[in-house]
Design a protein around this motif. Structure first.
Motif, short mmCIF file in Angstrom:
data_model
loop_
_atom_site.label_atom_id
_atom_site.label_comp_id
_atom_site.label_asym_id
_atom_site.label_seq_id
_atom_site.Cartn_x
_atom_site.Cartn_y
_atom_site.Cartn_z
N ASP A 119 0.78 -1.45 -0.36
CA ASP A 119 -0.04 0.62 0.06
C ASP A 119 0.93 0.96 0.11
OD1 ASP A 119 -1.36 2.21 0.82
OD2 ASP A 119 -2.84 1.10 2.42
N GLN A 120 0.85 1.98 -1.15
CA GLN A 120 1.36 3.33 -1.11
C GLN A 120 1.90 4.39 -0.33
OE1 GLN A 120 4.37 3.98 -3.61
NE2 GLN A 120 4.03 5.95 -2.20
N GLU A 121 0.10 4.06 0.76
CA GLU A 121 0.01 5.50 1.56
C GLU A 121 0.17 4.73 3.11
OE1 GLU A 121 -4.12 6.29 1.83
OE2 GLU A 121 -4.93 6.33 -0.12
N LYS A 122 0.69 3.61 2.97
CA LYS A 122 1.53 3.04 4.20
C LYS A 122 3.06 3.50 3.81
CE LYS A 122 -0.71 0.24 7.21
NZ LYS A 122 -2.06 -0.88 6.57
N ASP A 124 4.25 6.30 2.49
CA ASP A 124 4.10 7.39 2.82
C ASP A 124 3.65 7.25 4.19
OD1 ASP A 124 4.29 7.85 0.10
OD2 ASP A 124 2.66 8.41 -0.46
N ALA A 125 3.17 6.66 4.81
CA ALA A 125 3.37 7.15 6.25
C ALA A 125 4.38 6.49 7.34
CB ALA A 125 1.47 6.27 7.36
N LYS A 151 6.83 6.70 5.60
CA LYS A 151 8.79 7.67 5.84
C LYS A 151 8.47 8.86 6.53
CE LYS A 151 8.38 7.92 0.73
NZ LYS A 151 8.64 8.45 -0.18
N HIS A 172 6.58 -2.50 -5.71
CA HIS A 172 6.75 -1.33 -6.36
C HIS A 172 7.31 -0.63 -7.46
CE1 HIS A 172 3.53 0.07 -3.95
NE2 HIS A 172 4.69 -0.08 -2.49
#
Length: 180
Positions: A9-12, A14-15, A17, A137
């Motif tokens: 999950d890209q949102e995870k 980012d979170a 990071k 990714h």
């Protein structure tokens, strides 16, 4: 040894990071390096400041003994410049806080990632998660399994797809639609 998963999950991503950025510059950079290069943690921890000042990282992989040349992405380059500042070229990039010019160990890198995994309630996370996250990714963006196979030095596309969890995604999708 436990089987670890990529962070799909890209949102995870980012979170995590953001979590590392707030927590520690060193840990943030470690995570960025792992998810943006696909290097094994054993190779990442050996990096010195001078190794990341050019456009490419040139290393001899610890596991395979093969020479590897990895381009530093523009986003990673910006973060590296901001983080390394005026540090000396012979300084380890991921320096231990125990003094001297020594890198953190694999166990510390694992602990750093496990803390994030706990904070985000993630399972099956370890140091190899960064490499697998990069692969997952990269494949999702390019669909170029042959290129990823070469980056990872895998012997077949099937091994690469299994390694990054794409086969598992396909099986899960098929099973969710299965009825008898």
């Amino acid at each position: 040894m436990n089987f670890v998963q990529p962070i799909r999950d890209q949102e995870k991503v980012d979170a995590i990071k953001a979590y590392f950025r707030k927590d520690s510059q060193r840990n943030y950079l470690l995570f960025l390096m792992g998810i943006n290069t696909g290097l094994r943690v054993s190779d990442i921890l050996k990096l010195k400041v001078g190794d990341v000042k050019e456009k490419h990282i040139t290393i001899r992989e610890q596991k395979t003994g093969k020479q590897k040349w990895i381009m530093i992405t523009p986003a990673l380059r910006r973060e590296l410049k901001a983080c390394i500042g005026d540090r000396q070229d012979d300084e380890f990039l991921f320096k231990s806080r125990q003094g001297g010019n020594k890198p953190i160990g694999r166990s510390m890198a694992y602990k750093i990632l496990r803390n994030a995994a706990t904070a985000f309630k993630l399972k099956d996370i370890g140091t190899h998660t960064m490499r697998k996250t990069f692969g997952y990714h990269f494949y999702q963006q390019t669909k170029d399994v042959a290129m990823l196979q070469e980056i990872f030095n895998h012997s077949s596309p099937d091994i690469t797809l299994k390694y990054i969890g794409v086969n598992q995604d396909g099986m899960d999708k098929a099973m969710s639609k299965f009825r008898i």
